[in-house]
Design a protein around this motif. Structure first.
Motif, PDB file in Angstrom:
ATOM      1  N   GLU A 195      46.132  40.801  38.991  1.00 51.07           N
ATOM      2  CA  GLU A 195      45.791  41.880  39.928  1.00 51.07           C
ATOM      3  C   GLU A 195      44.280  41.977  40.133  1.00 51.07           C
ATOM      4  N   SER A 243      53.414  44.906  44.787  1.00 53.37           N
ATOM      5  CA  SER A 243      53.081  46.139  45.517  1.00 53.37           C
ATOM      6  C   SER A 243      51.602  46.186  45.911  1.00 53.37           C
ATOM      7  N   CYS A 244      50.795  45.338  45.255  1.00 59.95           N
ATOM      8  CA  CYS A 244      49.367  45.308  45.601  1.00 59.95           C
ATOM      9  C   CYS A 244      49.078  44.429  46.813  1.00 59.95           C
ATOM     10  N   HIS A 270      54.852  45.380  40.221  1.00 58.30           N
ATOM     11  CA  HIS A 270      53.565  46.032  40.454  1.00 58.30           C
ATOM     12  C   HIS A 270      52.600  45.110  41.178  1.00 58.30           C
ATOM     13  N   SER A 300      42.490  41.414  43.670  1.00 54.25           N
ATOM     14  CA  SER A 300      41.654  42.452  44.279  1.00 54.25           C
ATOM     15  C   SER A 300      40.269  41.901  44.600  1.00 54.25           C
ATOM     16  N   GLN A 340      40.759  40.464  47.881  1.00 54.74           N
ATOM     17  CA  GLN A 340      41.012  41.496  48.883  1.00 54.74           C
ATOM     18  C   GLN A 340      39.728  42.187  49.310  1.00 54.74           C
TER      19      GLN A 340
END
Lengths: 375, 601
Positions: free
Chosen positions: A41, A79-80, A76, A45, A48
């Motif tokens: 994640e 979902s990101c 999870h 990110s 992103q």
């Protein structure tokens, strides 16, 4: 730089198979998996924040054994992601890590394609490969996946295994077809030096099928799967109409894609890079939200062109000559004429409606064809 | 009073390969302080990488050291190195001519070997004082008394002054130095007479031009002097004279009896031919020194660039290499199968291998070497005599009156239990028995006459393997003999590949043809189509093999999108293909062209 295709590497397995040299660990605790998914994640990110993730068309969890991960973590993570509403979201799975509840949970959290590594239906072969499931587990898990609502299921099969006979292979194909999956991948055993089987081969201890038998298995595969309604849309992949793996197609069409996780590979135009394989390095960096080291290769135009051609030739229709000529500003016939001639003369390559494509013989000798286009 | 000339000693070390020549040389340099033990990289004299790797000395060199002897006088010792392999016998004779004495090194465990004898005879021809040195006395199997006896009985040398040494441990080093001073005579010669200096070696330096190594016989050489090569007539001004210590050291002059090098901005090594005499242009000597006979090549082969576009690079590389290797000869040739290349002549197979490796290593070339051939002499039906060193150039059978091939006189030393094996081997190789002599109770010296062509086909390896490594071999050309020879052609995919043709004895043609076809069928990788391989004499096919078509070469798996990995595998495959020669539509690996050397009949 905007990516529409995402690969996620999961480097955990219950047990290492004797032929596998992908990066994976067999001693991963649930705790380390939870940590790892947090790092994934962090890594996503990072990308992103730089606005490099477009509407993702596909997400592919490969490994290792992605199905070993706690479903919560996978959910999870998904979902990101900025997912397109029609995105293909695939998970590679080992029957030994699945049950109906887990399959339901996976479907629930967004996975719409599952790729189950069955490899064989022969108990002896499964055992010698180092698989932890038996033939029955494999079949049950396909049925369970169906029950859990998956309507796009792939199974992986392998031929050319030590001790495998043509009859065993026929039986494997028959059982595979009976499972009525949408997709079947068929890989010939390729020995890697660093693996237990690779080492056994080097020392002469591995009894592989004769060349004639291996060839027969390949031919039978084509025949039997075609009859069962599968299209051989890529050298090693067979699918019912409309069920080709969109993520893998992106590789073959040389689209840009982002790979995250340990040892994951990415491609952006003329750059390819592979993340570090070192667990320590990877975890330490991403825990601090700093980009872990990767090995980057900048390709020459000649190499990009070669890739575009040899990747494209893996597909059933081959490559559109005019499209590539326009994209690269070259005359392919002039550029490769001398070296290509023997390919046509020996019936490896054919031309039709402005496309070059591999003949049946060409598929068998694909590396001979591909090498011609390398600079 | 002692003059510099009286305190100079010029000597070389002669030994059979592996008897410890280079280690001994190192020990002498170390002892005299030319090099500290720490400075010693292993074996200083062998400074080419190749020499170190193979443990042999190829190029000679002269090193000057100072030694203060027990008599209190400081002597100047010039050690001139000699090559140890039979291929380079010719170069041995060159260094001997620059010396007054020689250390004859014999292994205390192995005793006299074939090259020991050959080298001693050369030294005796040159009137050198010979000091026997029995080396490796630290070995448990050492038997110095037996070796002394061999030296006395076989060579006829007095061994009362023989020195027992171990170059490995350093025992006996001082005794050797004392013996050099005591027994080897100082050089004669008048340093006030007109200059006469013998060129015994040369090498090419990119900045200083050709550097001749000389032994000054009379007169002296100084910077600023105009010199003339008496043979070539080339005149040049000396810019530098010096010696190797082994570091390069400039000196004010080289005088009668000295050994050293000079630089004179000579652009071309051909102007400083080995064996030529250098004199003073203004005050020339009346006579040249006796030179050397020219080195005659024994074996020939074709050298071709794998990549035909590298022809010019190969040409430049050969030119450059010849500057340092006068024994190498070459001329352009064209092969139907291989394109443009060069026919090269070598002193022997080792020389050939060394040249190839140096061309590849020092120039980054990929070379294809064709099977070596000897020089055949053909008398046509019309009485014309042709020299043919390439089977392709053999005239039509109808035009050949008879063919003669070169023969060698081979000396083989071997423990007596292996005499049977040697007789068998030499019979297989068409040898003629000449003589057998017991040099000790257990060791025999056998003399044979053999066709040279039979020696170049793995004779030495066979000799070693059939005698558990105990046999040693030396040989020299002894003339031409008529033989019943035929040309054996190889057809690949129906076409004669000229570079695979060879000349063989008629009685062996069938066997050789079958073995060669068999070997080639295993060396040529499977292609996209079936490839027949045939051996033929004239139009008659005598053997046939088939390389089956390649049926499967595909990488099915995807590596999780790691396309670089896939591409690298393909690049590796392509790289492998580049190492092969495209002949017609067939890709033939380099090794195939040497197959004829390795066939197991």
């Amino acid at each position: 730089m905007v990516f529409s295709y995402l690969y996620v590497h999961i480097p955990f397995c219950l047990q290492k198979c004797n032929y596998c040299d992908f990066v994976s660990f067999t001693n991963g605790s649930e705790e380390s998996m939870v940590i790892y998914s947090q790092l994934l994640e962090n890594e996503i990110s990072f990308w992103q924040k730089q606005n490099t993730l477009g509407n993702l068309q596909t997400v592919y969890f490969g490994g290792g054994t992605p199905s070993i991960m706690p479903v919560d973590c996978l959910a999870h993570f998904l979902s990101c992601l900025p997912l397109d509403k029609n995105a293909e979201i695939s998970l590679e799975a080992n029957p030994a890590t699945l049950n109906i509840q887990k399959l339901r949970a996976l479907k629930q959290c967004g996975f719409n394609r599952i790729s189950i590594g069955l490899q064989s239906f022969h108990e002896g072969l499964l055992k010698s490969m180092g698989r932890l499931h038996d033939a029955n587990d494999g079949m049950i898990m396909v049925e369970n996946a169906r029950k859990a609502g998956f309507d796009n299921i792939n199974i992986d099969l392998m031929y050319g295994l030590p001790g495998q006979t043509i009859d065993i292979w026929r039986d494997t194909l028959r059982k595979a077809i009976a499972l009525q999956t949408e997709h079947i991948s068929v890989y010939g055993l390729h020995l890697e030096e660093s693996t237990p089987w690779g080492k056994a081969e080097a020392s002469g201890a591995l009894l592989l099928p004769e060349e004639d038998a291996s060839l027969a298995m390949w031919q039978i595969t084509h025949h039997v799967l075609a009859k069962a309604g599968f299209e051989n849309y890529e050298i090693a992949n067979y699918a019912r109409p409309g069920f080709a793996c969109r993520h893998n197609l992106a590789y073959w069409q040389r689209e840009d894609y982002l790979g995250i996780g340990l040892a994951a590979a990415s491609c952006w135009q003329n750059k390819r890079w592979v993340n570090t394989e070192n667990w320590q390095t990877y975890t330490q960096c991403w825990q601090n939200h700093t980009c872990a080291p990767y090995e980057e290769e900048v390709l020459t135009m000649g190499q990009v062109l070669a890739e575009r051609i040899f990747l494209g030739l893996r597909l059933k229709n081959g490559i559109c000559i005019a499209e590539i000529e326009e994209q690269f500003g070259v005359d392919l016939r002039t550029r490769f004429y001398k070296d290509m001639l023997p390919l046509f003369q020996n019936d490896l390559l054919a031309e039709k409606d402005g496309f070059w494509y591999l003949t049946q013989r060409g598929k068998l000798l694909a590396n001979e064809v591909f090498a011609v286009f390398l600079p | 009073m002692t003059t510099q000339q009286e305190t100079t000693r010029n000597f070389c070390i002669i030994a059979h390969i592996d008897h410890g020549k280079s280690t001994l040389a190192d020990r002498l340099l170390e002892y005299t302080g030319a090099l500290s033990a720490r400075e010693m990289t292993k074996q200083v004299l062998d400074n080419m990488d190749l020499e170190k790797e193979r443990g042999i000395t190829i190029k000679l060199k002269a090193i000057r050291v100072k030694y203060k002897a027990d008599d209190g006088i400081e002597y100047t010792l010039n050690l001139i190195d000699t090559p140890g392999h039979v291929d380079f016998n010719y170069e041995v004779s060159r260094s001997l001519a620059a010396c007054e004495g020689a250390l004859l090194v014999v292994d205390a465990a192995q005793g006299i070997e074939a090259q020991t004898l050959a080298n001693v005879y050369l030294a005796l021809e040159n009137d050198l004082e010979i000091i026997p040195v029995i080396n490796k006395i630290d070995l448990p199997s050492a038997n110095p008394e037996e070796v002394k006896r061999q030296i006395e009985e076989v060579i006829g040398l007095d061994t009362s002054n023989a020195i027992l040494t171990s170059a490995k441990t350093g025992v006996g080093t001082k005794e050797i130095l004392e013996a050099i001073v005591k027994y080897i005579p100082p050089p004669q010669g008048d340093r006030h007479a007109p200059l006469q200096a013998l060129i015994f070696d040369s090498h090419f330096d990119a900045y200083k031009g050709a550097i001749p190594y000389v032994r000054v016989v009379n007169g002296s050489i100084k910077p600023g002097m105009q010199i003339r090569m008496m043979g070539t007539g080339k005149v040049a001004e000396v810019t530098e004279v010096g010696v190797l210590t082994p570091a390069i050291k400039q000196v004010a002059s080289l005088d009668g009896g000295d050994v050293g090098f000079l630089a004179a901005q000579i652009k071309n090594v051909k102007d400083t031919q080995v064996g030529d005499t250098i004199t003073d242009d203004k005050n020339p000597a009346p006579l040249e020194l006796p030179g050397y006979r020219k080195a005659n090549p024994m074996v020939y082969c074709g050298l071709y660039p794998l990549d035909t576009s590298e022809y010019n690079e190969l040409k430049d590389a050969l030119e450059k290499l010849q500057l340092n290797d006068a024994a190498l000869i070459y001329e352009p040739e064209t092969s139907l199968a291989l394109g443009f290349g060069f026919r090269c002549g070598f002193l022997g197979l080792l020389h050939m291998e060394i040249v190839r490796e140096r061309l590849e290593r020092e120039n980054g070339l990929d070379l294809l070497v064709t099977a070596p051939s000897v020089n055949y002499r053909i008398t046509t039906t019309e009485g014309e005599i042709l020299e043919v060193d390439n089977p392709v150039n053999l005239p039509d059978v109808q035009k050949i009156g008879y063919i003669e091939e070169p023969y060698v006189k081979a000396t083989i030393l071997v423990p007596s239990e292996f005499v049977g094996s040697i007789m068998e081997l030499t019979r297989e190789r068409r040898g003629t028995f000449i003589n057998m002599e017991y040099i000790t109770e257990k060791r025999v010296m056998l003399t044979y006459e053999l066709p040279l062509s039979e020696i170049i086909y793995d004779f030495f390896d066979q000799l070693k393997s059939r005698t558990k490594g105990y046999a040693s071999l030396d040989y020299e050309l002894c003339g031409y003999r008529e033989s019943d020879l035929v040309k054996l052609d190889i057809l690949v995919n129906g076409e004669v590949v000229d570079a695979l043709s060879c000349i063989v004895h008629r009685d062996k043609a069938y066997q050789r043809g079958r073995a060669l076809a068999y070997k080639l069928a295993r060396l040529i990788p499977r292609q996209m189509f079936e490839v027949p391989i045939q051996a033929a004499i004239g139009n008659k096919v005598i053997a046939r093999e088939t390389v089956k078509a390649l049926r499967k070469n595909v990488l099915e798996k995807c590596y999780g999108g790691d396309i670089s990995r896939k591409r690298k595998l393909l690049e590796k495959q392509k790289e492998g293909k580049k190492r092969m020669k495209q002949v017609g539509s067939v890709e033939i690996p380099q090794e195939a062209f040497m197959a004829v050397l390795e066939i197991d009949e």
